[in-house]
Design an enzyme around this catalytic site. Structure first.
Site, PDB file in Angstrom:
ATOM      1  N   LYS A 189      68.970  69.691  -9.295  1.00 29.07           N
ATOM      2  CA  LYS A 189      68.932  68.691  -8.213  1.00 29.07           C
ATOM      3  C   LYS A 189      67.785  67.729  -8.496  1.00 29.07           C
ATOM      4  O   LYS A 189      66.701  68.151  -8.931  1.00 29.07           O
ATOM      5  CB  LYS A 189      68.735  69.425  -6.874  1.00 29.07           C
ATOM      6  CG  LYS A 189      68.793  68.532  -5.646  1.00 29.07           C
ATOM      7  CD  LYS A 189      68.721  69.359  -4.351  1.00 29.07           C
ATOM      8  CE  LYS A 189      68.807  68.492  -3.101  1.00 29.07           C
ATOM      9  NZ  LYS A 189      68.782  69.288  -1.862  1.00 29.07           N
ATOM     10  N   SER A 226      71.217  72.827   3.262  1.00 26.53           N
ATOM     11  CA  SER A 226      71.540  71.929   2.150  1.00 26.53           C
ATOM     12  C   SER A 226      72.071  72.588   0.879  1.00 26.53           C
ATOM     13  O   SER A 226      72.533  71.895  -0.015  1.00 26.53           O
ATOM     14  CB  SER A 226      70.318  71.085   1.794  1.00 26.53           C
ATOM     15  OG  SER A 226      70.160  70.056   2.732  1.00 26.53           O
ATOM     16  N   SER A 283      72.383  68.516   1.605  1.00 23.58           N
ATOM     17  CA  SER A 283      71.954  67.448   0.735  1.00 23.58           C
ATOM     18  C   SER A 283      72.170  67.722  -0.760  1.00 23.58           C
ATOM     19  O   SER A 283      72.125  66.798  -1.555  1.00 23.58           O
ATOM     20  CB  SER A 283      70.466  67.175   0.965  1.00 23.58           C
ATOM     21  OG  SER A 283      69.700  68.300   0.569  1.00 23.58           O
TER      22      SER A 283
END
Lengths: 484, 95, 477
Positions: free
Chosen positions: A76, A175, A151
């Site tokens: 990420k 997330s 997210s």
């Protein structure tokens, strides 16, 4: 080859059937082929990846490979990776080449895992649909008209489309788990403090926790064996021995006490999802588990409380982005105030600005007690609910999300509706507990996730419980048609 | 709890965010809705509850007093929008 | 109207740790700009603070030394505001639960009674960087080397009633932190500085007046002048029918005045809240006791001991214990000298401090070490030299001509104590001054001094004065 789990890839690499360079090239090709459509990568680090793969091949040959040596993964874009652009999904950091490596990614690097690239995400991890990214929305591989969740939407979309066999994510209010549920993957949010936060760009420091996104619980265990552990550079990291997360996967779960919080099955839950979750629970009963209804009475307060605590923390965490030392700076600032307000006004997107303003508001003079202090007290109540529940049960189960993946743009204009899509995941972050989402079926061709919440530092049991289910079912092995 | 234009302007200023005048109504709307959601907290009696700042009931760990960082100015300042003679530059500050 | 002055001080003492409070960067003074600002000090994305053990220990030590409560549990909070020298946009400080609560200190202004000043609290925080306003094409330059240096902020109650008291209090803390070896006390380098909260009220009124805060005073002289200016200013404002506004002011030492800092465009709203990157500092009783046993003898204890054991007067003991270095110097010299400690005290306070003052040197840089001075005083005590000759010896030692014994030997300054030798000199003087002898014997006693002077002169000061007196009396009788 591209649909193999990392446990399988690890074996294949050892056998010499393929090299890491070949495997890495295969995934890089897939990323190049599909990223335009899915938009799940912000940066593709091809050159570094091939170099790391070559080094991994040497290590494999030399016989000193770790389980993940040579296995390609994605990170990420919230983790600082030295010499590689680290944007956190924001225009603010569009030009930020991290000068240091996060502890988490360093551990993967040292284990010989190969970084394919940095995945798209909601800006500063603030979002539940990946639509707040400065780099554009990410698509759900199961239906590209729908969101992948957020997210960690880029990581999840990439793994679901088999552009990477596993990825890292972070979870502040759901997330990892929410997108994993919406894309049919296994996602684990570890206990707060289990994985170092050093070098992971902070959203809400007391809630943020990194974890893996994988096909299976078995893979999640392999990832956790690398990620977890004490870090002296993070004051909130826990100095506690890290178990071998793969060791207990095969344990039987006869007699396992599963708590079903009645609050997770009430109003607001899509009936089709409820049926999928019921079926999953039946499966567990068939495996010998015992089910018990429990109550987490303050569940409804989790979202309101979260939207005080998280914005408050983020509003000050993001003050360092001021256009002075790094990041976006506006053109021709007239004076200091202009430099700050325009750099930040231009560098941050709408949702980030919204949350900074909420946070600033709730912390400002006159409101602190009514909002922040009150939220901290309710946080205690939420946490106590779980403590009480874990005196009676071993794990808690329920849906990860109230609905399946929604359409792009569907909730983008209504923050409150968007926030409520995290209704089942947020309380876990407030308490700091570990929880996983595992694929449990489909509704209208869209994946549904079962959330399994464990007691503090009980990740081994969570993975064991998930693994046993995955041995009995194959939901986690389903691949969207286009990516098979 | 709803907020008005002046709250938005004040908070944006405190947070050093430039907000377009045209966007203010949207922020008024959004923030009022979010605070409306947050308002649900007030229904709960928390009189005897100890605030929880952190998920873990742990104490701060202390590090040994050792100099472990060396000069990396060039590396860090390569990221900076404006530097001169090793200093970060900002528009003139008047005290 | 008669006005009462009310002052509270917030003293910032940089703690003498090697590394910063939350990072491993060096705290050494004077490095090239930004070469001692690491990723944590710069507030880079993703980095985290970890607390320095020594900073905690030093804060606890201070607390114990002023009789305060060292908290079993204290918290770090974020104080939020934007400023270029504050990289994170917040300062990590302590607000609700400081590490040290309470405490007190006795101060004494010369010619007045001693007073006890209460300390409200002392808390740990990080220092900010420095903004350099020299012109960089109309820009301000920011050096973050100082950012993250540990500070102990020591907050007094508004107990001080004059600029002189404020200075006495600040000096006392200044001495104390150096005794404790927790701060180098270097005010030029900004290691020790203060903000003064000043207000006035009609004498006898209980309610406090509106205060102004004078920022960043980094010398004792400035503290005194800034407060005096500010008091006069406030009196003028009120007596002119105006009102004092609560504000932050800067002292301009060139103009010797305080002026309002560019009016803040908004009231300060620091939005304090517990820093989620740091956990509570927990110190148990065992820890606190372990720190307590490391406390050195404190200035007041030392002063009392110097009076009781060494027979010094209060004033002497006060001067000699004002700094730990001076007290250590004195004690070492007195020990070597033996005999009456008062003589050592007189030499240290007189000749030594005088010479140091003239040369602009501190006790640490004294060319005459405690061992040298003690050695010389020993020679006075054993009658090898007289006090008068000692002044000459001292000067030679100051100039680096060796220790007392070698100076005495090289210059032949050894006192003459052989009465035969002295008698010969006396006889000669009596023979050469028949007129004065005549006058003396006929009752002009005053002339005795003349004879002593002549003998000393003839002996180049080396004759033992007591013997000279004795023998002259006999011979002139």
């Amino acid at each position: 080859m591209h649909t193999k789990t990392i446990s399988q890839l690890s074996a294949v690499l050892r056998s010499g059937e393929v090299s890491s360079v070949e495997l890495t090239s295969l995934f890089l090709d897939r990323i190049k082929q599909h990223n335009l459509a899915l938009n799940c990568f912000i940066s593709i680090t091809e050159a570094q990846a091939l170099e790391a793969a070559a080094a991994a091949d040497q290590r494999l040959k030399a016989g000193n490979a770790a389980p993940l040596t040579g296995v390609p993964i994605a990170h990420k874009d919230i983790f600082c990776t030295e010499g590689v652009k680290t944007t956190c999904g924001s225009k603010m950091l569009d030009n930020f080449i991290a000068p240091y490596e996060s502890t988490c990614t360093a551990k993967f690097r040292d284990a010989g895992a190969v970084m394919l690239g940095k995945t798209n995400m909601d800006e500063f991890a603030m979002g539940s649909s990946n639509e707040t990214s400065y780099f554009g929305a990410v698509k759900n591989p199961w239906d590209q008209g729908r969101v992948p969740g957020g997210s960690s939407g880029g990581s999840v979309s990439a793994v679901a489309a088999r552009l990477a066999p596993a990825a890292t994510g972070t979870d502040t209010g759901g997330s990892i788990r929410q997108p994993a549920a919406l894309c049919g993957l296994t996602g684990l949010k570890p206990t707060y403090g289990r994985v170092s936060r050093f070098g992971m760009i902070a959203f809400a420091s007391s809630l943020d926790q990194a974890g893996p996104v994988t096909y299976s619980a078995e893979d999640a265990a392999l990832m956790m064996n690398v990620m977890a552990g004490f870090d002296e550079r993070d004051s909130t990291s826990v100095a506690r021995e890290v178990p071998d997360y793969s060791a207990n996967l095969e344990n039987g779960i006869e007699g396992l006490k599963i708590g079903l919080p009645k609050e997770y099955f009430g109003e607001g839950l899509d009936g089709n999802i409820a049926r999928v979750i019921d079926a999953a629970i039946k499966e567990y009963e068939a495996l010998g588990a015992v089910v018990k209804e429990i109550s987490l009475p303050n569940t409804g307060l989790a979202v309101p409380t979260y939207y005080v605590v998280a914005p408050a923390e983020c509003s000050t965490n993001l003050s360092r982005f001021d256009g002075v030392r790094f990041g976006h700076r506006c053109d021709d600032p007239q004076d200091l105030f202009d430099l700050y307000t325009r750099s930040r006004g231009e560098g941050f997107g709408l949702e980030v600005k919204r949350r900074i303003m909420i946070g600033t508001y709730v912390l400002s003079a006159g409101y602190y007690d009514a909002y922040y202090l009150k939220a901290q007290k309710i946080r205690r109540l939420i946490s106590d609910d779980f403590r009480a529940a874990f005196e009676k049960v071993d794990v808690i189960m329920g849906p990860t999300t109230p609905s399946t993946a929604f359409k792009l743009g569907e909730k983008a204009d209504d923050p409150v509706t968007m926030y409520l899509s995290d209704i089942y995941t947020i309380a876990v972050n407030m308490a700091g507990l570990p929880a996983a989402s595992i694929p449990a079926g489909f509704v209208d061709g869209l994946p549904v996730g079962l959330q399994v919440i464990g007691n503090y530092f009980d990740e081994s049991r969570l993975l064991n419980v998930a693994h046993k289910y995955q041995q009995a079912t194959d939901w986690h092995l389903q691949v969207p048609k286009e990516f098979q | 709890m709803s907020v008005d234009r002046s709250d938005i302007t004040k908070v944006a200023r405190l947070a050093r965010l430039k907000i377009d005048e045209a966007d203010v109504p949207q922020y008024v709307d959004n923030l009022s809705n979010i605070l409306g959601l947050v308002e649900q907290m007030s229904a709960v009696n928390t009189d005897d509850v100890v605030p929880m700042a952190h998920p873990l009931d742990a104490a701060q760990r202390l590090r040994a007093d050792e100099v472990s960082d060396t000069n990396q100015r060039d590396k860090f300042q390569a990221l900076a929008p404006q530097v001169e003679s090793g200093l970060y530059l900002v528009p003139k500050v008047i005290e | 109207m008669e006005w009462e002055i009310v002052i509270g001080l917030e003293i910032h003492a940089q703690l003498a740790t090697k590394s910063k409070i939350f990072s491993g960067a060096s705290t050494a003074y004077g490095a090239e700009p930004n070469t001692q600002a690491c990723a944590i000090d710069l507030g880079m994305p993703g980095v985290l603070p970890v607390l320095n053990k020594e900073a905690v220990r030093m804060a606890a030590k201070f607390g114990l030394a002023v009789g305060a409560k060292v908290s079993n549990r204290s918290l770090f909070e974020r104080k939020n505001y934007f400023y270029p020298d504050l990289p994170k946009g917040y300062q990590i400080s302590q607000f609700e639960l400081p590490i040290v609560e309470g405490g007190q200190l006795e101060i004494q202004v010369e010619g007045e009674d001693a007073r006890v000043i209460a300390i409200t609290r002392a808390h740990l925080e990080e220092d900010a960087g420095k903004s350099l306003h020299e012109d960089f094409q109309g820009s301000t330059g920011v050096d973050l080397n100082r950012a993250g240096t540990p500070l102990l902020e020591i907050v007094s109650e508004p107990d001080l009633r004059s600029a002189k008291e404020a200075v006495a209090y600040m000096k006392k803390i200044h001495s104390l932190v150096q005794y404790l070896e927790i701060c180098d006390g270097n005010m030029q380098e900004g290691s020790f500085r203060c903000d003064a909260n000043v207000s006035i009220r009609p004498m006898g009124q209980e309610k406090l007046g509106t205060r102004s805060e004078i920022k960043n005073l980094n010398s004792f002289r400035f503290v005194e002048r800034a407060i005096n200016f500010e008091v006069e200013r406030q009196i003028d404002v009120i007596e002119g029918g105006g009102k004092v506004v609560q504000e932050t002011r800067l002292y301009d030492s060139d103009k010797d005045e305080t002026r309002s800092m560019r009016s803040k465009e908004e009231a300060f709203d620091y939005r304090y809240f517990p820093d989620p990157d740091l956990l509570p500092i927990e110190l148990d009783e065992a820890y606190i006791e372990a720190v307590r046993i490391t406390l050195p003898e404190l200035p007041d204890e030392k002063k009392a001991r110097f009076m009781a054991e060494l027979g010094l007067a209060e004033y002497e003991a006060g001067v000699l214990t004002a700094s730990r270095e001076l007290a250590d110097y004195f004690e070492e010299a007195a020990k070597i000298a033996g005999g009456d400690a008062k003589r050592t005290a007189n030499w240290v306070m007189g000749d030594l401090l005088g010479a140091l003052n003239k040369a602009g040197k501190g006790i640490a840089d004294s060319p005459v070490s405690a061992a040298l001075l003690g050695g010389m005083l020993q020679r006075i005590n054993d009658n090898t030299i007289s006090g008068k000759i000692a002044k000459q010896v001292f000067e030679c030692m100051w100039n680096g001509e060796g220790d007392a014994d070698s100076v005495i030997k090289a210059k032949g300054l050894k006192q003459v104590t052989d009465s035969g030798a002295i008698e010969i000199i006396i006889d000669e003087i009596i023979a050469n001054n028949p007129g004065q002898v005549e006058q003396y014997r006929s009752g002009k006693d005053k002339l005795f001094g003349f004879f002593v002077g002549q003998v000393m002169k003839a002996s180049q000061g080396k004759a033992n004065p007591a013997q000279v007196n004795e023998l002259l009396k006999q011979k002139l009788a």
